[in-house]
Design a protein around this motif. Structure first.
Motif, mmCIF file in Angstrom:
data_model
loop_
_atom_site.group_PDB
_atom_site.id
_atom_site.type_symbol
_atom_site.label_atom_id
_atom_site.label_comp_id
_atom_site.label_asym_id
_atom_site.label_seq_id
_atom_site.Cartn_x
_atom_site.Cartn_y
_atom_site.Cartn_z
ATOM 1 N N ARG A 210 -7.576 14.520 5.866
ATOM 2 C CA ARG A 210 -8.548 13.548 6.383
ATOM 3 C C ARG A 210 -8.878 13.815 7.845
ATOM 4 N NH1 ARG A 210 -6.920 7.717 3.683
ATOM 5 N NH2 ARG A 210 -7.143 8.382 1.524
ATOM 6 N N THR A 211 -7.875 14.248 8.606
ATOM 7 C CA THR A 211 -8.116 14.568 10.008
ATOM 8 C C THR A 211 -9.058 15.764 10.137
ATOM 9 O OG1 THR A 211 -5.931 13.721 10.577
ATOM 10 C CG2 THR A 211 -6.998 15.139 12.193
ATOM 11 N N LEU A 212 -8.817 16.802 9.335
ATOM 12 C CA LEU A 212 -9.684 17.977 9.381
ATOM 13 C C LEU A 212 -11.101 17.651 8.929
ATOM 14 C CD1 LEU A 212 -7.338 20.809 8.094
ATOM 15 C CD2 LEU A 212 -8.192 20.472 10.408
ATOM 16 N N LEU A 213 -11.225 16.800 7.936
ATOM 17 C CA LEU A 213 -12.559 16.394 7.498
ATOM 18 C C LEU A 213 -13.288 15.637 8.602
ATOM 19 C CD1 LEU A 213 -14.619 16.197 5.179
ATOM 20 C CD2 LEU A 213 -13.533 14.036 4.564
ATOM 21 N N ARG B 214 0.842 -1.193 0.000
ATOM 22 C CA ARG B 214 0.000 0.000 0.000
ATOM 23 C C ARG B 214 0.876 1.241 0.000
ATOM 24 N NH1 ARG B 214 -4.744 -0.345 4.228
ATOM 25 N NH2 ARG B 214 -5.642 1.078 2.748
ATOM 26 N N GLU B 215 0.404 2.251 -0.717
ATOM 27 C CA GLU B 215 1.136 3.508 -0.754
ATOM 28 C C GLU B 215 0.943 4.233 0.567
ATOM 29 O OE1 GLU B 215 0.224 5.997 -4.018
ATOM 30 O OE2 GLU B 215 0.402 4.404 -5.492
ATOM 31 N N ARG B 216 2.014 4.854 1.029
ATOM 32 C CA ARG B 216 1.927 5.629 2.262
ATOM 33 C C ARG B 216 1.255 6.962 1.963
ATOM 34 N NH1 ARG B 216 5.054 4.153 6.721
ATOM 35 N NH2 ARG B 216 4.862 6.317 7.363
ATOM 36 N N LEU B 217 0.458 7.405 2.898
ATOM 37 C CA LEU B 217 -0.213 8.691 2.730
ATOM 38 C C LEU B 217 0.774 9.823 2.955
ATOM 39 C CD1 LEU B 217 -3.550 8.058 4.632
ATOM 40 C CD2 LEU B 217 -3.185 8.081 2.182
#
Length: 79
Positions: A39-42, A28-31
């Motif tokens: 994603r945290t703010l969302l 898996r690709e690292r974010l």
């Protein structure tokens, strides 16, 4: 593993339960840090919206607060 008892015209269909792939999926690709922050703010925005709607909606759901007098419009007072 038990073999199927019904007649199957193709051998690969009857052995499909036993098939194991020897190909490993790619890692898996690292974010990136920007994606993590986004994603945290969302998530925080969604949680804040739910909490805010609960805080603003609780007074209207409160059934113990009964009005002591009937509400009347000011227009009916001057008659």
């Amino acid at each position: 593993m038990s073999r199927r008892t019904e007649a199957v015209p193709f051998a690969f269909v009857s052995e499909a339960d036993e098939f194991r792939s020897n190909v490993t999926p790619p890692p898996r690709e690292r974010l990136r840090p920007g994606q993590v922050v986004g994603r945290t703010l969302l998530g925080l925005t969604v949680v804040a919206g739910l909490v805010g709607s609960l805080v603003l909606g609780m007074p209207s759901l409160d059934s113990t607060d009964s009005p002591t007098r009937q509400q009347q419009s000011e227009a009916s007072d001057n008659r």
